[in-house]
Design a protein around this motif. Structure first.
Motif, PDB file in Angstrom:
ATOM      1  N   GLN A   1      32.011  58.062  78.594  1.00 59.60           N
ATOM      2  CA  GLN A   1      32.683  58.778  79.438  1.00 59.60           C
ATOM      3  C   GLN A   1      34.187  59.039  78.669  1.00 59.60           C
ATOM      4  O   GLN A   1      34.753  58.217  78.151  1.00 59.60           O
ATOM      5  CB  GLN A   1      32.989  58.389  80.847  1.00 59.60           C
ATOM      6  N   PRO A   2      34.766  60.274  78.984  1.00 61.89           N
ATOM      7  CA  PRO A   2      36.194  60.289  78.469  1.00 61.89           C
ATOM      8  C   PRO A   2      37.077  59.404  79.138  1.00 61.89           C
ATOM      9  O   PRO A   2      36.927  59.212  80.412  1.00 61.89           O
ATOM     10  CB  PRO A   2      36.453  61.868  78.688  1.00 61.89           C
ATOM     11  N   LEU A   3      37.822  59.005  78.261  1.00 59.04           N
ATOM     12  CA  LEU A   3      38.948  57.973  78.684  1.00 59.04           C
ATOM     13  C   LEU A   3      40.084  58.734  79.316  1.00 59.04           C
ATOM     14  O   LEU A   3      40.581  59.519  78.725  1.00 59.04           O
ATOM     15  CB  LEU A   3      39.350  56.927  77.663  1.00 59.04           C
ATOM     16  N   THR A   4      40.610  58.526  80.493  1.00 58.32           N
ATOM     17  CA  THR A   4      41.694  58.963  81.201  1.00 58.32           C
ATOM     18  C   THR A   4      43.076  58.336  80.575  1.00 58.32           C
ATOM     19  O   THR A   4      42.757  56.937  80.294  1.00 58.32           O
ATOM     20  CB  THR A   4      41.772  58.797  82.622  1.00 58.32           C
ATOM     21  N   ARG A   5      44.027  58.872  80.562  1.00 60.49           N
ATOM     22  CA  ARG A   5      45.514  58.039  79.910  1.00 60.49           C
ATOM     23  C   ARG A   5      45.917  57.062  80.757  1.00 60.49           C
ATOM     24  O   ARG A   5      46.424  56.055  80.100  1.00 60.49           O
ATOM     25  CB  ARG A   5      46.376  59.309  80.062  1.00 60.49           C
ATOM     26  N   GLU A   6      45.528  56.870  82.187  1.00 58.39           N
ATOM     27  CA  GLU A   6      45.747  55.829  82.864  1.00 58.39           C
ATOM     28  C   GLU A   6      44.727  54.686  82.677  1.00 58.39           C
ATOM     29  O   GLU A   6      45.312  53.567  82.740  1.00 58.39           O
ATOM     30  CB  GLU A   6      45.801  56.250  84.378  1.00 58.39           C
ATOM     31  N   GLN A   7      43.608  54.914  82.333  1.00 63.64           N
ATOM     32  CA  GLN A   7      42.730  53.904  81.998  1.00 63.64           C
ATOM     33  C   GLN A   7      43.178  53.173  80.406  1.00 63.64           C
ATOM     34  O   GLN A   7      43.235  52.022  80.326  1.00 63.64           O
ATOM     35  CB  GLN A   7      41.215  54.412  81.916  1.00 63.64           C
ATOM     36  N   ALA A   8      43.411  53.897  79.789  1.00 63.67           N
ATOM     37  CA  ALA A   8      43.815  53.515  78.333  1.00 63.67           C
ATOM     38  C   ALA A   8      45.232  52.645  78.555  1.00 63.67           C
ATOM     39  O   ALA A   8      45.284  51.529  78.193  1.00 63.67           O
ATOM     40  CB  ALA A   8      44.226  54.815  77.468  1.00 63.67           C
TER      41      ALA A   8
ATOM     42  N   SER B   1      47.393  56.265  89.758  1.00 63.06           N
ATOM     43  CA  SER B   1      46.510  55.554  90.740  1.00 63.06           C
ATOM     44  C   SER B   1      47.142  54.173  90.788  1.00 63.06           C
ATOM     45  O   SER B   1      47.947  53.578  89.778  1.00 63.06           O
ATOM     46  CB  SER B   1      45.152  55.387  90.197  1.00 63.06           C
ATOM     47  N   PRO B   2      47.077  53.387  92.058  1.00 64.06           N
ATOM     48  CA  PRO B   2      47.661  52.355  92.577  1.00 64.06           C
ATOM     49  C   PRO B   2      46.990  51.165  91.410  1.00 64.06           C
ATOM     50  O   PRO B   2      47.919  50.454  91.046  1.00 64.06           O
ATOM     51  CB  PRO B   2      47.291  52.008  93.895  1.00 64.06           C
ATOM     52  N   TRP B   3      45.877  50.978  91.149  1.00 68.80           N
ATOM     53  CA  TRP B   3      45.506  49.973  90.219  1.00 68.80           C
ATOM     54  C   TRP B   3      45.719  50.213  88.800  1.00 68.80           C
ATOM     55  O   TRP B   3      45.847  49.224  88.000  1.00 68.80           O
ATOM     56  CB  TRP B   3      43.807  50.132  90.046  1.00 68.80           C
ATOM     57  N   ALA B   4      46.563  51.506  88.562  1.00 66.18           N
ATOM     58  CA  ALA B   4      46.895  51.871  87.052  1.00 66.18           C
ATOM     59  C   ALA B   4      48.488  51.723  86.828  1.00 66.18           C
ATOM     60  O   ALA B   4      48.778  51.666  85.837  1.00 66.18           O
ATOM     61  CB  ALA B   4      46.257  53.034  86.585  1.00 66.18           C
TER      62      ALA B   4
ATOM     63  N   VAL C   1      50.504  51.977  83.531  1.00 67.80           N
ATOM     64  CA  VAL C   1      51.312  53.270  83.106  1.00 67.80           C
ATOM     65  C   VAL C   1      52.844  53.073  83.035  1.00 67.80           C
ATOM     66  O   VAL C   1      53.281  53.446  81.804  1.00 67.80           O
ATOM     67  CB  VAL C   1      50.885  54.241  84.077  1.00 67.80           C
ATOM     68  N   GLN C   2      53.151  52.419  83.713  1.00 73.14           N
ATOM     69  CA  GLN C   2      54.584  52.063  83.675  1.00 73.14           C
ATOM     70  C   GLN C   2      55.205  51.337  82.376  1.00 73.14           C
ATOM     71  O   GLN C   2      56.122  51.577  81.669  1.00 73.14           O
ATOM     72  CB  GLN C   2      55.203  51.291  84.856  1.00 73.14           C
ATOM     73  N   TYR C   3      54.188  50.180  82.064  1.00 71.93           N
ATOM     74  CA  TYR C   3      54.333  49.662  81.069  1.00 71.93           C
ATOM     75  C   TYR C   3      54.423  50.571  79.517  1.00 71.93           C
ATOM     76  O   TYR C   3      55.230  50.650  78.630  1.00 71.93           O
ATOM     77  CB  TYR C   3      53.449  48.501  80.533  1.00 71.93           C
ATOM     78  N   ILE C   4      53.166  51.297  79.464  1.00 68.00           N
ATOM     79  CA  ILE C   4      53.140  52.373  78.278  1.00 68.00           C
ATOM     80  C   ILE C   4      54.413  53.259  78.278  1.00 68.00           C
ATOM     81  O   ILE C   4      54.915  53.472  77.227  1.00 68.00           O
ATOM     82  CB  ILE C   4      52.172  53.174  78.608  1.00 68.00           C
ATOM     83  N   ALA C   5      54.839  53.775  79.509  1.00 66.95           N
ATOM     84  CA  ALA C   5      55.759  54.718  79.534  1.00 66.95           C
ATOM     85  C   ALA C   5      57.277  54.106  79.312  1.00 66.95           C
ATOM     86  O   ALA C   5      57.925  54.909  78.667  1.00 66.95           O
ATOM     87  CB  ALA C   5      56.219  55.494  80.827  1.00 66.95           C
ATOM     88  N   GLY C   6      57.460  52.702  79.601  1.00 64.98           N
ATOM     89  CA  GLY C   6      58.657  52.085  79.493  1.00 64.98           C
ATOM     90  C   GLY C   6      58.980  51.816  78.189  1.00 64.98           C
ATOM     91  O   GLY C   6      59.986  51.776  77.936  1.00 64.98           O
ATOM     92  N   GLN C   7      57.960  51.281  77.514  1.00 63.45           N
ATOM     93  CA  GLN C   7      57.913  51.034  76.066  1.00 63.45           C
ATOM     94  C   GLN C   7      57.800  52.077  75.208  1.00 63.45           C
ATOM     95  O   GLN C   7      57.934  51.956  73.779  1.00 63.45           O
ATOM     96  CB  GLN C   7      56.742  50.065  75.847  1.00 63.45           C
ATOM     97  N   GLN C   8      57.693  53.303  75.611  1.00 65.48           N
ATOM     98  CA  GLN C   8      57.619  54.625  74.995  1.00 65.48           C
ATOM     99  C   GLN C   8      56.695  54.618  73.924  1.00 65.48           C
ATOM    100  O   GLN C   8      56.771  55.061  72.697  1.00 65.48           O
ATOM    101  CB  GLN C   8      59.035  54.919  74.173  1.00 65.48           C
ATOM    102  N   LEU C   9      55.297  54.197  74.321  1.00 66.39           N
ATOM    103  CA  LEU C   9      54.036  54.074  73.506  1.00 66.39           C
ATOM    104  C   LEU C   9      53.572  55.435  73.472  1.00 66.39           C
ATOM    105  O   LEU C   9      52.319  55.498  74.094  1.00 66.39           O
ATOM    106  CB  LEU C   9      53.393  52.886  73.828  1.00 66.39           C
TER     107      LEU C   9
ATOM    108  N   PRO D   1      48.977  60.953  83.916  1.00 71.20           N
ATOM    109  CA  PRO D   1      48.000  59.973  84.029  1.00 71.20           C
ATOM    110  C   PRO D   1      46.503  60.145  83.864  1.00 71.20           C
ATOM    111  O   PRO D   1      45.804  59.288  83.573  1.00 71.20           O
ATOM    112  CB  PRO D   1      48.708  58.928  85.008  1.00 71.20           C
ATOM    113  N   LYS D   2      46.127  61.151  84.737  1.00 74.54           N
ATOM    114  CA  LYS D   2      44.697  61.381  85.064  1.00 74.54           C
ATOM    115  C   LYS D   2      43.932  62.220  84.026  1.00 74.54           C
ATOM    116  O   LYS D   2      42.940  62.567  84.080  1.00 74.54           O
ATOM    117  CB  LYS D   2      44.452  61.980  86.299  1.00 74.54           C
TER     118      LYS D   2
END
Length: 454
Positions: free
Chosen positions: A369-376, A402-405, A409-417, A433-434
């Motif tokens: 299945q295609p990976l979503t950005r929030e899953q990654a 999504s709540p579980w992600a 997502v905040q970690y990826i965005a905050g670290q500018q990855l 994210p989706k």
């Protein structure tokens, strides 16, 4: 060969002769009552790690400072323990000998012992062994020529006192008596040092790497610990500004193949410049990330196309990140019904074993299945949290995940990855994210993670 279980053999031939009455390879009731409480990087209490199935010969011994002192005394007395002997003198000498090293003047590894911190130690011969588990860290040092040994154990992940403690001990009691390394004169110029240039990948943990550049008179090394200057002392021998030795190995034709410096456990291999994909020219915005990951082995090279705008699959993404961190692939049967027979089966199960993957509803994983950005983002967050004790990062997001992600997502965005796929105009980040994560975006994410954390 003895006909005895490992733990019984050790008790009979090592623990009992040396009087190591508080040591065991079994997590029994006596150990449970006596063992220290482990703490993580934030000094939060951790769960005790049990030996599975019941003992761990490669490094799972429960012991005390007093028992380790008895072991060190016996080693320093060439295997003699009171009126008896637990090792022959020849065996002790063989254990203290460096069997594998990249250069004769550089510490290496031998039977049982290793030079865990590749330091010069003021010119003295030091044999040592280090050990690490979540919440527990220890090191044993022996100076056979000085009849000296030291053992240090810690029950917290916060800080690492072992190397600075021993360096200060050596500086006080066994200071350097010579002038230190002598460098080549005249110093080689840039042209002479060009053969050492390149990217070197750590053999045990591929995410760790060295980027070496030649200049007049020195090599510049960039790695996870910073930037270092190496000056040449012999054909394949260099020293940095702190006196740490480093060596290279060449093949029969004189081509440089391996490098050993300040990262424990393994040498690093020099990796060739990858061929160019037809759809990823060198001036492509994501080219640096893509070709860097090809060199690290995270992305397969040798194909004509990379397909940067195609969505990466869930299984494909895990196959890129898991081996980089040095995780040994699982041999357990897959817990998901739809991953059996998949080329990603082992790597997905490895991610399950380490708690990085939890699957989708219905006990499936969806490897194709295609990976979503929030899953990654969630996969990456769980990996760095588990393996590096990473702390959460807050970020201002335009579109909530999504709540579980959300944490991931905040970690990826905050670290500018991320790369050009995320735009910020002085306000909240639009991470999308989706949306499916494309091949080029996955490469940028992993590349930025490697650059920031390793």
């Amino acid at each position: 060969m003895s006909g005895l279980p490992f733990q019984d053999y050790v008790s009979k031939n090592i623990f009992n002769p040396l009087g190591m009455d508080s040591s065991s390879f079994i997590f029994n009731d006596e150990v449970k009552q006596a063992i220290a409480t482990p703490y993580d990087n934030n000094l939060e209490q951790l769960e005790q790690i049990k030996n599975v199935p019941d003992n761990s010969p490669q490094g799972g011994m429960f012991s005390t400072g007093g028992d380790m002192a008895r072991f060190m005394l016996a080693m320093l007395h060439n295997g003699q323990a009171g009126d008896g002997r637990f090792l022959t003198e020849a065996s002790v000498k063989a254990m203290e000998h460096t069997s594998v090293t990249i250069h004769p003047d550089i510490p290496g590894a031998g039977y049982a012992f290793e030079m865990n911190y590749p330091k010069d130690y003021n010119g003295y011969t030091v044999v040592e062994k280090g050990s690490d588990l979540s919440g527990f860290h220890s090191n044993l040092w022996l100076l056979p020529g000085q009849n000296t040994g030291m053992f240090l154990a810690l029950n917290s992940d916060k800080g690492n006192l072992r190397l600075p403690f021993f360096e200060q001990f050596m500086s006080r009691y066994f200071p350097r008596t010579d002038a230190g390394p002598a460098f080549l004169k005249p110093a080689p110029d840039k042209q002479q040092l060009l053969r050492f240039e390149g990217l070197y990948r750590h053999l045990r943990t591929p995410v760790l790497r060295y980027d070496i550049t030649a200049t007049d008179g020195a090599l510049i090394v960039r790695d996870a610990l910073g930037t270092h200057t190496l000056r040449q002392a012999d054909d394949l021998l260099f020293y940095d500004e702190e006196g740490t030795p480093t060596g290279f190995k060449s093949d029969a034709d004189g081509n440089i193949t391996y490098f050993s410096y300040n990262m424990t456990d393994s040498w690093a291999e020099k990796i060739p410049v990858p061929p160019i994909f037809s759809d990823v020219p060198v001036n492509y915005p994501y080219a640096k990330s893509i070709y860097y990951l090809v060199q690290l082995g995270a992305i397969p090279g040798g194909t004509n196309e990379f397909k940067p705008d195609k969505a990466v699959t869930r299984g494909q993404f895990l196959s890129q990140i898991m081996p980089l961190a040095g995780f040994q692939l699982s041999t357990r049967p897959s817990v998901f019904s739809d991953t059996k027979g998949s080329p990603y089966e082992a790597v997905i199960q490895t991610a399950v074993d380490y708690g990085i993957v939890q699957g989708l509803p219905g006990s499936i994983f969806g490897p194709n299945q295609p990976l979503t950005r929030e899953q990654a983002a969630t996969f990456i967050w769980r990996m760095v949290k588990i393996s590096l004790n990473a702390d959460p990062v807050k970020a201002d997001l335009k579109t909530p995940a999504s709540p579980w992600a959300s944490e991931g997502v905040q970690y990826i965005a905050g670290q500018q990855l991320f790369g050009p796929d995320v735009q910020a105009a002085g306000g909240p980040l639009e991470y999308r994210p989706k949306d499916p994560m494309l091949n080029k975006e996955a490469a940028e994410l992993i590349y930025k993670l490697v650059q920031k954390l390793f």
